[in-house]
Design a protein around this motif. Structure first.
Motif, short mmCIF file in Angstrom:
data_model
loop_
_atom_site.label_atom_id
_atom_site.label_comp_id
_atom_site.label_asym_id
_atom_site.label_seq_id
_atom_site.Cartn_x
_atom_site.Cartn_y
_atom_site.Cartn_z
N HIS A 47 61.75 67.35 51.57
CA HIS A 47 60.77 67.31 52.66
C HIS A 47 59.37 67.32 52.06
O HIS A 47 59.17 67.71 50.91
CB HIS A 47 60.94 68.50 53.61
CG HIS A 47 60.52 69.81 53.01
ND1 HIS A 47 61.38 70.65 52.34
CD2 HIS A 47 59.30 70.42 52.95
CE1 HIS A 47 60.73 71.71 51.91
NE2 HIS A 47 59.46 71.61 52.26
N ALA A 48 58.44 66.85 52.84
CA ALA A 48 57.02 66.89 52.47
C ALA A 48 56.21 66.84 53.75
O ALA A 48 56.69 66.39 54.79
CB ALA A 48 56.65 65.73 51.55
N TYR A 49 54.97 67.31 53.67
CA TYR A 49 54.08 67.31 54.84
C TYR A 49 52.84 66.49 54.52
O TYR A 49 52.08 66.84 53.61
CB TYR A 49 53.69 68.74 55.21
CG TYR A 49 54.88 69.60 55.55
CD1 TYR A 49 55.44 69.55 56.82
CD2 TYR A 49 55.46 70.44 54.59
CE1 TYR A 49 56.55 70.32 57.14
CE2 TYR A 49 56.56 71.21 54.90
CZ TYR A 49 57.11 71.14 56.17
OH TYR A 49 58.21 71.90 56.48
N VAL A 50 52.67 65.41 55.25
CA VAL A 50 51.44 64.63 55.16
C VAL A 50 50.43 65.29 56.08
O VAL A 50 50.73 65.60 57.24
CB VAL A 50 51.68 63.17 55.58
CG1 VAL A 50 50.39 62.36 55.48
CG2 VAL A 50 52.79 62.54 54.74
N HIS A 51 49.22 65.52 55.59
CA HIS A 51 48.21 66.10 56.47
C HIS A 51 46.84 65.53 56.14
O HIS A 51 46.57 65.07 55.03
CB HIS A 51 48.21 67.64 56.39
CG HIS A 51 48.10 68.21 55.01
ND1 HIS A 51 46.89 68.54 54.43
CD2 HIS A 51 49.05 68.51 54.10
CE1 HIS A 51 47.10 69.04 53.23
NE2 HIS A 51 48.39 69.03 53.00
N THR A 52 46.00 65.54 57.15
CA THR A 52 44.65 65.03 57.01
C THR A 52 43.78 66.08 56.33
O THR A 52 44.17 67.24 56.17
CB THR A 52 44.06 64.70 58.38
OG1 THR A 52 44.05 65.88 59.19
CG2 THR A 52 44.89 63.62 59.08
N ARG A 53 42.58 65.67 55.95
CA ARG A 53 41.60 66.65 55.49
C ARG A 53 41.31 67.64 56.61
O ARG A 53 41.35 67.28 57.79
CB ARG A 53 40.31 65.95 55.08
CG ARG A 53 40.42 65.08 53.84
CD ARG A 53 39.02 64.74 53.33
NE ARG A 53 39.07 63.84 52.20
CZ ARG A 53 38.91 62.52 52.28
NH1 ARG A 53 38.69 61.97 53.45
NH2 ARG A 53 38.96 61.77 51.20
N PRO A 54 41.03 68.89 56.29
CA PRO A 54 40.70 69.86 57.34
C PRO A 54 39.57 69.35 58.24
O PRO A 54 38.57 68.82 57.76
CB PRO A 54 40.27 71.10 56.56
CG PRO A 54 41.00 70.98 55.26
CD PRO A 54 41.02 69.50 54.95
N GLU A 55 39.80 69.49 59.54
CA GLU A 55 38.82 69.03 60.53
C GLU A 55 38.16 70.26 61.15
O GLU A 55 38.44 70.65 62.26
CB GLU A 55 39.52 68.18 61.59
CG GLU A 55 40.23 66.96 61.00
CD GLU A 55 41.18 66.29 61.98
OE1 GLU A 55 40.93 66.39 63.20
OE2 GLU A 55 42.15 65.67 61.53
N GLY A 56 37.27 70.89 60.37
CA GLY A 56 36.61 72.09 60.84
C GLY A 56 37.55 73.28 60.78
O GLY A 56 38.54 73.31 60.06
N ALA A 57 37.24 74.29 61.59
CA ALA A 57 38.01 75.54 61.56
C ALA A 57 39.43 75.37 62.08
O ALA A 57 40.31 76.20 61.80
CB ALA A 57 37.28 76.61 62.37
N ASP A 58 39.69 74.32 62.85
CA ASP A 58 41.00 74.14 63.45
C ASP A 58 42.05 73.70 62.43
O ASP A 58 43.25 73.79 62.70
CB ASP A 58 40.94 73.13 64.59
CG ASP A 58 40.14 73.65 65.77
OD1 ASP A 58 40.09 74.89 65.93
OD2 ASP A 58 39.58 72.84 66.52
N GLY A 59 41.64 73.14 61.31
CA GLY A 59 42.60 72.76 60.28
C GLY A 59 42.90 71.28 60.25
O GLY A 59 42.03 70.45 60.54
#
Length: 357
Positions: A47-59
Motif C-alpha cells: 500500500h501507499a498514500y499519494v497526498h498533496t502538499r499541505p494546504e494550510g492548517a487543514d493538511g
C-alpha cells in the motif's frame, strides 16, 4: 516509514497516512484510512498514500493505492459479470472498492498524477496488470480523463444514496414521501413498536459484543446473490474501531434481528453495511424500522446529512433519497481492445442490475 516526493508535480508518496488530512467524507478521512489499513478483509501485499502538499492548517488531500490479491467486493462484481480473473492478480486499486466516495466529486490533478504514475511504475515492475479507480462521481471521472487521458474502459459500478436533512424529522417525512408511502411507513413503524421491536444506537464495547450476531445478518444478502461474503467478523470489529463508529440495532427482546454499521463524522452519519433477519420483514418491517430509526437518530443528534450507501435502489428512491452514480475506471499501460470489450460488457450488466433493482 518512507516518503517520496515529486516536487514538480506537487504530490508525495508515503507508506503512512499524513497527520493532517483534508477529507470530503468518511472514506478519505484519516481515521478511516488508518483503520482500513488494519482491516483484514482485503488481501493487500502493498500500500501507499499519494497526498498533496499541505494546504494550510487543514493538511493534505489523500488517495490510497492498494496492491490487492483479493478484494471480496471487486470479486463479487467479477462473479456477477462472469469475468473472474480478467483483470489480473494482483490488481492495483486507487481507493478501496469498499469506499463509496459520493461526496468527493472533483479529484485533484496532483493526486491523480501521483496515483497514476506510481501505479504504472508498479505495473512496469511486474507487480500487476491493471489499475482500477473505483467509486468516482462524474466529476471525478472527468478529472481523471483530463489529467491522464481516457481509460481502457469505464464501468457504472454502483449507485449510492444520501439525503440532506430538513428542519426536523416530521418535516423530513412530509417533504420527501408521497402520502401513500408516508401513511404506510407510519403504519409499519407503529405496528413494529406494538409488537416489541426496539431500534437503538449502540457503540463501544456494547457494539463489539453484538458482532457475532450482526455478522450473519451482514453477509446474508451476499450469499443470496452468489457473491462472496463481503465481511468477516474481524473486519466488522475493525470497522467499529474507526473513530465515530456505532451500530444501529433492531432487537426483539435480546435477539438481534437487524443491524446497520454506522459512522458519525462531524454533522454527517454514514450507514455503510448491515442486514436484517428476513423472516422478520413482513411481521416487523425490520428494514423500514432501522431506516427510519436511523433517520430519527440523525435528527436528534444534530446531523445535517445521511449517507445511506448502495443497493435497494428502487426502495431508496421511493423513500426520497438522492442517488449518485459511481464509476470505475480501468487503466492499462497500453490499449487492450479485448479488455475494453469485456469492460463494456461489465458496464451494461451492472447498469441493467441497478436499473432493475
Amino acid at each position: 516509514m518512507t516518503t517520496l516526493t515529486d516536487v514538480a508535480s506537487g504530490w508525495s508518496l508515503s507508506d503512512h497516512v499524513p497527520d493532517q488530512v483534508i477529507a470530503s467524507c468518511l472514506y478519505d478521512s484519516q481515521g478511516w484510512l488508518r483503520e482500513w489499513e488494519n482491516n483484514p478483509i482485503e488481501h493487500r501485499v502493498r500500500h501507499a498514500y499519494v497526498h498533496t502538499r499541505p494546504e494550510g492548517a487543514d493538511g493534505s488531500s489523500v488517495l490510497p493505492l492498494y496492491l490487492t490479491t483479493r478484494s471480496p467486493f471487486w470479486h463479487g462484481y467479477e462473479v456477477q459479470v462472469d469475468l473472474v480473473g480478467r483483470f489480473g492478480n494482483p490488481i492495483i486499486f486507487a481507493g478501496s472498492t469498499y469506499s463509496m466516495y459520493s461526496k468527493r466529486g472533483p479529484v485533484s490533478a496532483d493526486l491523480i498524477r501521483g496515483a497514476y504514475d506510481t501505479a504504472m511504475e508498479w505495473i512496469a515492475d511486474g507487480e500487476a496488470e491493471t489499475l482500477v479507480v473505483p467509486n468516482l462521481t462524474k466529476a471525478g471521472v472527468a478529472d481523471w480523463v483530463a489529467t491522464v487521458g481516457p481509460p481502457t474502459g469505464r464501468v457504472l459500478l454502483e449507485r449510492t444514496y444520501s439525503c440532506e436533512m430538513s428542519r426536523d424529522y416530521e418535516a423530513h417525512v412530509h417533504e420527501r414521501l408521497p402520502n401513500k408511502i408516508r401513511r404506510d411507513v407510519a403504519r409499519r413503524l407503529r405496528r413494529a413498536t406494538e409488537r416489541g421491536l426496539r431500534v437503538e444506537m449502540v457503540e463501544g464495547d456494547a457494539a463489539h459484543d453484538l458482532v457475532p450476531a450482526a455478522y450473519p445478518l451482514t453477509v446474508d444478502t451476499s450469499d443470496k446473490n452468489d457473491w462472496p461474503a463481503l465481511f468477516d467478523q474481524e473486519a466488522l470489529h475493525s470497522m467499529l474501531r474507526v473513530p465515530g463508529a456505532m451500530l444501529l440495532t433492531a432487537k426483539l427482546d435480546d435477539r438481534l434481528v437487524g443491524a446497520f454499521f454506522a459512522f458519525r463524522r462531524g454533522d454527517e452519519v454514514t450507514y455503510m453495511c448491515g442486514g436484517v433477519e428476513y423472516a422478520t420483514l413482513n411481521e416487523y418491517s425490520t428494514y423500514i424500522a432501522l431506516m427510519y430509526g436511523g433517520t430519527r437518530w440523525a435528527y436528534e443528534n444534530g446531523m445535517r446529512r445521511i449517507e445511506w450507501g448502495r443497493d435497494n435502489y428502487r426502495f431508496k428512491e421511493r423513500h426520497g433519497l438522492t442517488g449518485t452514480n459511481l464509476y470505475a475506471l480501468v487503466y492499462t499501460p497500453r490499449p487492450q481492445p479485448d479488455l475494453s470489450v469485456d469492460i463494456a460488457h461489465m458496464h451494461w450488466v451492472l447498469f441493467d442490475y441497478i436499473e432493475a433493482h
